[in-house]
Design a protein around this motif. Sequence first.
Motif, PDB file in Angstrom:
ATOM      1  N   GLU A  86       6.460   7.053  15.790  1.00  0.00           N
ATOM      2  CA  GLU A  86       7.416   6.118  15.921  1.00  0.00           C
ATOM      3  C   GLU A  86       7.853   5.969  14.476  1.00  0.00           C
ATOM      4  OE1 GLU A  86       6.021   2.449  17.390  1.00  0.00           O
ATOM      5  OE2 GLU A  86       5.603   3.082  19.561  1.00  0.00           O
ATOM      6  N   GLU A  87       6.998   6.236  13.543  1.00  0.00           N
ATOM      7  CA  GLU A  87       7.683   5.919  12.145  1.00  0.00           C
ATOM      8  C   GLU A  87       8.500   7.029  11.689  1.00  0.00           C
ATOM      9  OE1 GLU A  87       5.707   6.063   7.692  1.00  0.00           O
ATOM     10  OE2 GLU A  87       4.317   5.621   9.142  1.00  0.00           O
ATOM     11  N   LYS A  88       7.944   8.335  12.098  1.00  0.00           N
ATOM     12  CA  LYS A  88       8.875   9.539  11.916  1.00  0.00           C
ATOM     13  C   LYS A  88      10.132   9.504  12.673  1.00  0.00           C
ATOM     14  CE  LYS A  88       8.673  14.360  10.837  1.00  0.00           C
ATOM     15  NZ  LYS A  88       7.889  15.382  10.560  1.00  0.00           N
ATOM     16  N   LEU A  89       9.933   9.278  13.892  1.00  0.00           N
ATOM     17  CA  LEU A  89      11.263   9.190  14.669  1.00  0.00           C
ATOM     18  C   LEU A  89      12.287   8.128  14.212  1.00  0.00           C
ATOM     19  CD1 LEU A  89       9.710   9.277  18.272  1.00  0.00           C
ATOM     20  CD2 LEU A  89      11.104  10.972  17.369  1.00  0.00           C
ATOM     21  N   GLU A  90      11.762   7.083  13.666  1.00  0.00           N
ATOM     22  CA  GLU A  90      12.766   6.081  13.108  1.00  0.00           C
ATOM     23  C   GLU A  90      13.048   6.449  11.568  1.00  0.00           C
ATOM     24  OE1 GLU A  90      12.527   1.370  11.087  1.00  0.00           O
ATOM     25  OE2 GLU A  90      10.796   2.157  12.341  1.00  0.00           O
ATOM     26  N   ARG A  91      12.413   7.404  10.944  1.00  0.00           N
ATOM     27  CA  ARG A  91      12.871   7.875   9.675  1.00  0.00           C
ATOM     28  C   ARG A  91      14.130   9.026   9.840  1.00  0.00           C
ATOM     29  NH1 ARG A  91       9.498  11.573   6.981  1.00  0.00           N
ATOM     30  NH2 ARG A  91       7.858  10.293   7.948  1.00  0.00           N
ATOM     31  N   LEU A  92      13.886   9.892  10.986  1.00  0.00           N
ATOM     32  CA  LEU A  92      14.967  10.539  11.378  1.00  0.00           C
ATOM     33  C   LEU A  92      15.919  10.264  12.195  1.00  0.00           C
ATOM     34  CD1 LEU A  92      12.412  13.752  12.721  1.00  0.00           C
ATOM     35  CD2 LEU A  92      13.417  13.464  10.700  1.00  0.00           C
ATOM     36  N   GLY A  93      15.850   8.936  12.506  1.00  0.00           N
ATOM     37  CA  GLY A  93      16.994   8.294  13.183  1.00  0.00           C
ATOM     38  C   GLY A  93      17.061   8.635  14.729  1.00  0.00           C
ATOM     39  N   LEU A  94      15.815   9.109  15.377  1.00  0.00           N
ATOM     40  CA  LEU A  94      15.778   9.417  16.454  1.00  0.00           C
ATOM     41  C   LEU A  94      15.378   8.526  17.590  1.00  0.00           C
ATOM     42  CD1 LEU A  94      14.656  13.278  15.857  1.00  0.00           C
ATOM     43  CD2 LEU A  94      17.022  12.369  16.062  1.00  0.00           C
ATOM     44  N   LYS A  95      15.699   8.423  18.775  1.00  0.00           N
ATOM     45  CA  LYS A  95      15.139   7.615  19.642  1.00  0.00           C
ATOM     46  C   LYS A  95      14.159   8.291  20.696  1.00  0.00           C
ATOM     47  CE  LYS A  95      18.690   3.902  19.706  1.00  0.00           C
ATOM     48  NZ  LYS A  95      19.695   3.220  20.399  1.00  0.00           N
TER      49      LYS A  95
ATOM     50  N   VAL B 165      25.242  15.512  10.572  1.00  0.00           N
ATOM     51  CA  VAL B 165      25.533  14.828  11.956  1.00  0.00           C
ATOM     52  C   VAL B 165      24.575  15.443  13.136  1.00  0.00           C
ATOM     53  CG1 VAL B 165      27.275  16.333  12.429  1.00  0.00           C
ATOM     54  CG2 VAL B 165      27.549  14.307  13.285  1.00  0.00           C
ATOM     55  N   CYS B 166      24.243  14.643  13.970  1.00  0.00           N
ATOM     56  CA  CYS B 166      23.747  15.027  15.405  1.00  0.00           C
ATOM     57  C   CYS B 166      24.905  15.678  16.087  1.00  0.00           C
ATOM     58  CB  CYS B 166      22.812  14.103  15.899  1.00  0.00           C
ATOM     59  SG  CYS B 166      21.337  14.223  15.086  1.00  0.00           S
ATOM     60  N   PHE B 167      24.689  16.822  16.570  1.00  0.00           N
ATOM     61  CA  PHE B 167      25.822  17.234  17.750  1.00  0.00           C
ATOM     62  C   PHE B 167      25.284  17.162  19.149  1.00  0.00           C
ATOM     63  CE2 PHE B 167      26.013  19.913  13.782  1.00  0.00           C
ATOM     64  CZ  PHE B 167      27.341  19.751  13.371  1.00  0.00           C
ATOM     65  N   ALA B 168      23.943  17.093  19.553  1.00  0.00           N
ATOM     66  CA  ALA B 168      23.851  17.056  20.840  1.00  0.00           C
ATOM     67  C   ALA B 168      22.629  16.185  21.195  1.00  0.00           C
ATOM     68  CB  ALA B 168      23.800  18.584  21.479  1.00  0.00           C
ATOM     69  N   PHE B 169      22.646  15.333  22.458  1.00  0.00           N
ATOM     70  CA  PHE B 169      21.030  14.887  22.818  1.00  0.00           C
ATOM     71  C   PHE B 169      21.103  15.378  24.278  1.00  0.00           C
ATOM     72  CE2 PHE B 169      19.977  11.421  25.805  1.00  0.00           C
ATOM     73  CZ  PHE B 169      18.803  11.116  25.336  1.00  0.00           C
ATOM     74  N   ILE B 170      20.062  16.124  24.606  1.00  0.00           N
ATOM     75  CA  ILE B 170      19.759  16.803  25.824  1.00  0.00           C
ATOM     76  C   ILE B 170      18.916  16.275  26.550  1.00  0.00           C
ATOM     77  CG2 ILE B 170      19.291  18.960  26.878  1.00  0.00           C
ATOM     78  CD1 ILE B 170      20.354  20.362  24.474  1.00  0.00           C
TER      79      ILE B 170
END
Length: 603
Positions: free
Chosen positions: A551-560, A574-579
């Motif tokens: 969770e900590e790393k996901l939060e740092r990377l700005g990912l859910k 920027v993030c281009f895609a969510f799959i």
Amino acid sequence: MFKKLMVFLLLTLYVKAFAEGIKWLDFETGLKKAKEEKKLILMDIYAEWCHWCNVMENSTYRDKEVIELINRYYIPVRVNAEKFPDINKKYNQGGLPSTVFLDWDGNIIWGAIYLSPEEMKKKLLYFANLKKDEIKRFVERNKRKSKNKFLRLKKKLKIKNVSVSYIDKTYKYVKIKFDYKNGGFKGAPKFPKRDLAYFLILYYKFRNDKSKDLLEKTLNGYAKLIDFEEGGIYRYGVYQDWSEPHYEKLLREQAEVSILYFNAYSVLKDEKYKKYGNIILKFAKEKLFNDTEKLFYNSQGADIVDENGTLLVRGEDYFIYPLEKRREIEKRVVYSPNIEKHYYFSNNALIIQALFYSCIFNNNYKDLKIALNVLDKVLDLGFSDKGVKYSLDLDKYLLNTQVYTLESLILAYEISGNKKYLNYAERLIRILNKYYYNKSLGIYTDLKSSHFNIDKISFLDDIFFLNYRLSKALYGLYLLTYNKDYINRANDIILRLPKRRYLTTSLGYFLYIYPPLEVNIISDKKTELISKVKAVFPYWIETQLLKRKDEEKLERLGLKSFSFNTVYICNTKVCFAFIKNPDIDGIIKKLEYVFKLYKDNFN
């Protein structure tokens, strides 16, 4: 009677000198002796794999008059360039062998590469007859040259603007210099240069499809150096058409060129390039790997020589033949091409990367195991609070060893998912920042050296290309951690790359304008997607498997994270895609879409 006696004494002296040979000393011993005796030093820098070193040893250094002159007037010093890279870097005269005349304080008077017996006699007599003030003038002139070179280097490293137009200007430069018949640049000798090939790969991928022809001609030219009998690639071709190779096979070339071909295959989709990569890597695994020690030897020599250095069979009289004939020659002379049984951590770090590529493109998990074993051995034997030392025997710390190890650690983390390699990579960056960053220049240099290769000596690492590679590794670390210090330092390096180093600087500009992509796969299970995604274009794609509990790393990377598997495709901005619930075809389709966006938006 007197004349006859003098002739007899002279002949006796020559015979004695030849029988004894040259009494070579190591550098430290020779320098100490020269200071004590106030004698000049004649230094020979060589490598075990080097053809012209073998020739010079068997001609110049076995000439009776040369032996007599050296033993009478000089302190002879011999340095193995591979074992002592710091001495080699300081004194190398543009290649091997390097012939260097020094004063008794170790200052350069004059130097060259190969010298024939006649040329050597002239130089030995000339410098032996110089007066002290004449020697001093030579030394002072060389010191001024060295100082001026450093000052010019400092000026070149000022902050500049990055632009696509500079990349296009470099492509025009390439077209002017290009050998349209044979591939690579015009002229000879011809080396399989990585900076040219990677520039053409990136230009084709992101700028202009028309560069494909130049890229393919270059790759096909390099392939003329491949030994299709036993595998591996020779170091260079003497002539413009890549003919008459110098037959040494260095571990670093096997690693770097095999990786290049795997990357070319990922972009061009031509199976022969994957085949070439595997043929080259096969030689390293079969001939240079010591399975007991879990490390790779450094090279196979260009010729067949005995334990005394006597040249028994030249490479051109051996490697031109098929395998069966080669074995006949070995049986006849009772020797085979020499394997240089020394371990250097920098070159082992390179071959580790090639083995990771084999895992990516061949699904060869045996090679993955070898790569991780070798990397662990390098870390165990070489890693310290000053970085990774050069070799088992030499406690020196060079920038190239740190950069290549850093690249290997990042790949190891991506492919294996083992966080210890990422931790080592971040630790190594902290060491680099502490000990190797030169504040005066704004780039990274060796731990204790002001001697830079900025003259493109073929087997020494160019200081600018090393800094480009470091900046690329820093981009990779940023994408894996989102630590902004990494990308800020990387961009600072890129902005300082010299204007007239077209290929290296353009590679840096590609990095800045078309940043690599990061594919974050969020899944609680191991997945083969990592290798398959990496294979799309490993030179420009970073990958990472994250678990929902991170969770900590996901939060740092700005990912859910979600209850289902997900993939994020991002670059540094920027993030281009969510799959959702990704499959490999869907990921590849998105990656190619993003790469097309790169090309469309900047053309």
